[in-house]
Enzyme design. Structure first.
Site, PDB file in Angstrom:
ATOM      1  NE  ARG A   1      -4.104  -2.067   1.802  1.00  0.00           N
ATOM      2  CZ  ARG A   1      -4.083  -3.026   2.741  1.00  0.00           C
ATOM      3  NH1 ARG A   1      -3.293  -2.910   3.795  1.00  0.00           N
ATOM      4  NH2 ARG A   1      -4.883  -4.066   2.626  1.00  0.00           N
TER       5      ARG A   1
ATOM      6  CE  LYS B   1      -1.740  12.938 -15.484  1.00  0.00           C
ATOM      7  NZ  LYS B   1      -2.040  13.244 -16.897  1.00  0.00           N
TER       8      LYS B   1
ATOM      9  CE  LYS C   1       3.537  17.175 -15.996  1.00  0.00           C
ATOM     10  NZ  LYS C   1       3.852  15.821 -16.402  1.00  0.00           N
TER      11      LYS C   1
ATOM     12  CD  GLU D   1      -5.263  15.008 -17.077  1.00  0.00           C
ATOM     13  OE1 GLU D   1      -4.325  14.441 -16.492  1.00  0.00           O
ATOM     14  OE2 GLU D   1      -5.558  14.786 -18.259  1.00  0.00           O
TER      15      GLU D   1
ATOM     16  NE  ARG E   1      -1.482  16.651 -14.469  1.00  0.00           N
ATOM     17  CZ  ARG E   1      -0.870  15.879 -13.586  1.00  0.00           C
ATOM     18  NH1 ARG E   1      -1.249  15.915 -12.323  1.00  0.00           N
ATOM     19  NH2 ARG E   1       0.102  15.073 -13.947  1.00  0.00           N
TER      20      ARG E   1
ATOM     21  CG  ASN F   1      -4.168  16.105 -21.636  1.00  0.00           C
ATOM     22  OD1 ASN F   1      -3.142  15.628 -21.160  1.00  0.00           O
ATOM     23  ND2 ASN F   1      -5.340  16.047 -21.037  1.00  0.00           N
TER      24      ASN F   1
ATOM     25  CG  HIS G   1      -0.097  14.482 -24.964  1.00  0.00           C
ATOM     26  ND1 HIS G   1       0.619  15.606 -25.313  1.00  0.00           N
ATOM     27  CD2 HIS G   1       0.764  13.703 -24.257  1.00  0.00           C
ATOM     28  CE1 HIS G   1       1.851  15.516 -24.812  1.00  0.00           C
ATOM     29  NE2 HIS G   1       1.966  14.368 -24.165  1.00  0.00           N
TER      30      HIS G   1
ATOM     31  CG  HIS H   1       5.465  10.257 -25.173  1.00  0.00           C
ATOM     32  ND1 HIS H   1       4.135   9.903 -25.156  1.00  0.00           N
ATOM     33  CD2 HIS H   1       5.532  11.484 -24.569  1.00  0.00           C
ATOM     34  CE1 HIS H   1       3.435  10.854 -24.554  1.00  0.00           C
ATOM     35  NE2 HIS H   1       4.257  11.830 -24.193  1.00  0.00           N
TER      36      HIS H   1
HETATM   37  N1  LIG Z   1       4.376  10.417 -15.557  1.00  0.00           N
HETATM   38  C1  LIG Z   1       4.312  11.379 -16.430  1.00  0.00           C
HETATM   39  O1  LIG Z   1       3.836  12.461 -16.120  1.00  0.00           O
HETATM   40  C2  LIG Z   1       4.847  11.166 -17.806  1.00  0.00           C
HETATM   41  C3  LIG Z   1       5.037  12.248 -18.652  1.00  0.00           C
HETATM   42  C4  LIG Z   1       5.554  12.008 -19.909  1.00  0.00           C
HETATM   43  C5  LIG Z   1       5.859  10.732 -20.317  1.00  0.00           C
HETATM   44  N2  LIG Z   1       5.662   9.698 -19.464  1.00  0.00           N
HETATM   45  C6  LIG Z   1       5.992   8.337 -19.867  1.00  0.00           C
HETATM   46  O2  LIG Z   1       7.383   8.260 -20.088  1.00  0.00           O
HETATM   47  C7  LIG Z   1       7.650   7.244 -21.041  1.00  0.00           C
HETATM   48  C8  LIG Z   1       8.560   7.767 -22.060  1.00  0.00           C
HETATM   49  O3  LIG Z   1       9.749   8.260 -21.407  1.00  0.00           O
HETATM   50  P1  LIG Z   1      11.168   8.099 -22.041  1.00  0.00           P
HETATM   51  O4  LIG Z   1      11.161   8.690 -23.384  1.00  0.00           O
HETATM   52  O5  LIG Z   1      12.124   8.619 -21.051  1.00  0.00           O
HETATM   53  O6  LIG Z   1      11.251   6.533 -22.253  1.00  0.00           O
HETATM   54  P2  LIG Z   1      12.215   5.388 -21.738  1.00  0.00           P
HETATM   55  O7  LIG Z   1      12.271   5.347 -20.280  1.00  0.00           O
HETATM   56  O8  LIG Z   1      11.746   4.187 -22.437  1.00  0.00           O
HETATM   57  O9  LIG Z   1      13.668   5.831 -22.255  1.00  0.00           O
HETATM   58  C9  LIG Z   1      13.960   5.846 -23.624  1.00  0.00           C
HETATM   59  C10 LIG Z   1      15.201   5.006 -23.949  1.00  0.00           C
HETATM   60  O10 LIG Z   1      16.369   5.675 -23.482  1.00  0.00           O
HETATM   61  C11 LIG Z   1      17.129   4.786 -22.662  1.00  0.00           C
HETATM   62  N3  LIG Z   1      17.829   5.645 -21.719  1.00  0.00           N
HETATM   63  C12 LIG Z   1      17.305   6.250 -20.638  1.00  0.00           C
HETATM   64  N4  LIG Z   1      18.195   7.071 -20.089  1.00  0.00           N
HETATM   65  C13 LIG Z   1      19.331   6.970 -20.833  1.00  0.00           C
HETATM   66  C14 LIG Z   1      20.589   7.601 -20.775  1.00  0.00           C
HETATM   67  N5  LIG Z   1      20.863   8.548 -19.861  1.00  0.00           N
HETATM   68  N6  LIG Z   1      21.512   7.248 -21.671  1.00  0.00           N
HETATM   69  C15 LIG Z   1      21.223   6.336 -22.638  1.00  0.00           C
HETATM   70  N7  LIG Z   1      20.032   5.729 -22.755  1.00  0.00           N
HETATM   71  C16 LIG Z   1      19.097   6.056 -21.859  1.00  0.00           C
HETATM   72  C17 LIG Z   1      16.139   3.838 -22.117  1.00  0.00           C
HETATM   73  O11 LIG Z   1      16.720   2.646 -21.705  1.00  0.00           O
HETATM   74  C18 LIG Z   1      15.195   3.649 -23.277  1.00  0.00           C
HETATM   75  O12 LIG Z   1      15.730   2.723 -24.163  1.00  0.00           O
HETATM   76  C19 LIG Z   1       6.317   6.819 -21.584  1.00  0.00           C
HETATM   77  O13 LIG Z   1       5.963   5.609 -21.005  1.00  0.00           O
HETATM   78  C20 LIG Z   1       5.375   7.918 -21.141  1.00  0.00           C
HETATM   79  O14 LIG Z   1       4.065   7.445 -20.951  1.00  0.00           O
HETATM   80  C21 LIG Z   1       5.152   9.897 -18.241  1.00  0.00           C
HETATM   81 ZN   LIG Z   2       3.691  13.646 -23.307  1.00  0.00          ZN
END
Ligand SMILES: NC(=O)c1ccc[n+]([C@@H]2O[C@H](COP(=O)([O-])OP(=O)(O)OC[C@H]3O[C@@H](n4cnc5c(N)ncnc54)[C@H](O)[C@@H]3O)[C@@H](O)[C@H]2O)c1
Ligand SMILES: [Zn+2]
Ligand SMILES: NC(=O)c1ccc[n+]([C@@H]2O[C@H](COP(=O)([O-])OP(=O)(O)OC[C@H]3O[C@@H](n4cnc5c(N)ncnc54)[C@H](O)[C@@H]3O)[C@@H](O)[C@H]2O)c1
Ligand SMILES: [Zn+2]
Lengths: 356, 356
Positions: B116, B138, B216, B226, B230, B234, B237, B257
């Protein structure tokens, strides 16, 4: 019939005639879609009663799951999530959890995490879920035989308790809930404990359920996240949960929650006697009361190590110790007690010795 | 090096020299156990840098998961839960999420539901996760190709942003994060938008990241759940997420993304032009800026129905409509716009037509 209302953390618990308030709730909220989660038993025995008393609830989808604690797991939870998704549940949907604690725990966990949280209400249909699972905001599922290891703290929009559901409940299940009521008496209300004893399961009525929910509610309102006094509710549960997990893992017809807690309460009353001053006479009274109602479950000596493992995995522990809530007397709890594995072993040996 | 500090909902985000505060945090909290969640890439490229800068962090267990959005699912989440359980993580444990948004989203979901809720901190290592996933509370995982369909709103204890991690990040990933920065400019800061344009990815520095996180953060503080403003975030998106889901389901090398969001922003800028008064010149500016950096992704006409399905399943929708955030001008958003399926189709056709 009278309606008892309990105010919990921002939501109400209705005991007694609760269909009026439920009708009003639905009319005010105007959810885009309504889902009812039930298990195979409650879908047969409770759903018809429920919908009959709510003539205005016309459109809803039913999500039916297999009954039993063994199904309170991530696979069934995924099933619920996928049904919600496939049926197009949006954030403006409502999930009604109609069932015992298994349905209300898993349903509320599914709702609290689906789309980061949709509204849900609890309609508990077992005595246990009415007196215990109905307040406190704990949602959860089991994993690897560890109870409620995954979950959230999320409150329902409201709880509607209808004692009519109890008519179809098997006596064993009724007793399972009764154990929690006894616990409420033992930890903070000796008068209530002795009332329950003399009432002797003759009739569990709205007033008694109200009394139990009230005791639990007061405690959780003071300490919603279980940092201190909420631990009072864990009396009987450190050993009880381990016995329950053990039984779930090994027995064909495993112990019910309350049955395991009854064993836990006997063991922990003994620990209370040796460590926190519970009088011998009180210990005897508790033992006799509980043994009269609950099964004699033999715990093989070989199982003690496994039981200890379950206790160590329990959520409530910190810094590697096993945390107990014990009694100083009937109606007087004391939290944050620790016991050695040897003491726990002795308590289990003592319990085994009660029915040679 | 300067440390920028942003106060979010009860926790701090440190940008720049954040190891001092992190060290202090660990010293004060005295967690019984510390776990570091990393994916295959961040465990190789970021973990050594991280532990080197934190000489006092001596004991920790590493939970390594396969990299990539496709693994942000319940199976991997169960894997994390089981590792925590097997390694004896208690409520007094800390999970450090070291990675991009995939690691920080799934890790925070796992932590928020294990027993939890246990404490976690975010150490985002991609530009996207630094400017976007770092604030807002989130958490989430994907299911059936629907993004973040399961999750909670749970805040970390703190966020530590170190731009040094970006040196090993592939340029494509850097651009993915840059798309969210452009979005921040487009929805509420035209000056920032034009700065980003002239800076042209020359160097993303601490000050820029601080600026984006600040934008943000201000928005999420006003409306954490949201319900209204907020939704500004989007922009791009509604269509972007659908394109991303579609690409994840069909492409061997799916869109990132930010790449999908860039497509979404072009489509939604066009919708803004036809519906909410975004000027033709602004539309052209946005199109040219984004097309210069992001891939030309052809969306087959046959895919439109599937994209519409994804949009309908999106969490943000209510009462069966598809909800959009559009622009009235650069730096001026407007929420709760609805578009017909035909309008959405036209936007996609227009996008396809940009690179014949
Ligand atoms: N929680 C939120 O508010 C929020 C906001 C935006 C996006 N997201 C989520 O984030 C995800 C996308 O994030 P992302 O683009 O960071 O994806 P990711 O975590 O998949 O990273 C992208 C790639 O880069 C690699 N990587 C990470 N750091 C590295 C570094 N320093 N050097 C080399 N390689 C590295 C990872 O292993 C992966 O292959 C999605 O799932 C999306 O839904 C969440
Ligand atoms: Zn986004
Ligand atoms: N959230 C909390 O605070 C809390 C508190 C206590 C217990 N619990 C949880 O509750 C669960 C135990 O609850 P339970 O004992 O209600 O279990 P349960 O939901 O499994 O119900 C017991 C049995 O009774 C059946 N049943 C339910 N209502 C019935 C009715 N009206 N008529 C006939 N049959 C009926 C069920 O189908 C099931 O077979 C455990 O998982 C426990 O962890 C949660
Ligand atoms: Zn209990």
């Amino acid at each position: 019939m009278q309606t008892f209302i309990i105010n919990s953390e921002g939501y109400n618990v209705y005991v007694g005639n609760s269909y009026g308030p439920l009708q009003t709730f639905l009319e005010e909220k105007k959810y885009a879609k309504t889902f009812i989660l039930a298990d195979t038993n409650t879908s047969e025995k409770c759903l018809p009663k429920f919908t009959e008393k709510l003539p205005l609830l016309k459109e809803y989808d039913i999500i039916e799951i297999d009954a039993g604690e063994a199904h309170k797991n991530i696979d069934y939870c995924i099933g619920i999530w996928k049904m919600l998704l496939d049926f197009g549940a949006g954030r403006d949907s409502l999930l009604i959890n109609l069932g015992g604690g298994m349905v209300t725990d898993m349903g509320s966990f599914a709702a609290s995490t689906y789309k980061r949280g949709i509204d849900f209400i609890q309609v508990p249909t077992t005595l246990l879920s009415q007196v215990d699972a109905s307040v406190g905001g704990k949602t959860g599922i089991d994993m690897d035989h560890v109870k409620n290891i995954i979950g959230t703290f999320t409150n329902p929009e409201a709880v509607f308790i209808d004692t009519d559901f109890l008519y179809t409940l098997p006596r064993r299940e009724l007793l399972s809930g009764f154990a929690e009521m006894i616990k409420h008496g033992l930890i903070c209300d000796s008068g209530y404990y002795f009332d329950l004893q003399s009432n002797a399961m003759g009739s569990v009525d709205n007033a008694m359920i109200f009394h139990s929910v009230n005791i639990k509610n007061k405690i959780v309102l003071e300490d919603p996240k279980e940092r201190n006094i909420r631990k009072a509710l864990n009396f009987g549960h450190t050993i009880g949960h381990a016995v329950e997990s053990y039984s779930l893992a090994h027995d064909k017809d495993p112990l019910l929650h309350g049955e395991a807690i009854a064993i836990g309460m006997i063991c922990e009353a003994w620990l209370s006697h040796t460590k926190t001053g519970l009088e011998e006479s009180a210990l005897t009274d508790i033992k006799n009361f509980l043994l009269a109602y609950y099964p004699n479950y033999r715990i093989p000596e070989g199982a003690f190590a496994e039981l200890a493992e379950f206790m160590k995995k329990d959520k409530k522990n910190e810094k590697g110790t096993i945390n107990f809530t014990l009694l100083e007397g009937i109606g007087k709890f004391v939290i944050n007690q620790t016991c050695t594995e040897e003491e726990i072993r002795q308590a289990l040996v003592l319990y085994n010795g009660l029915f040679k």
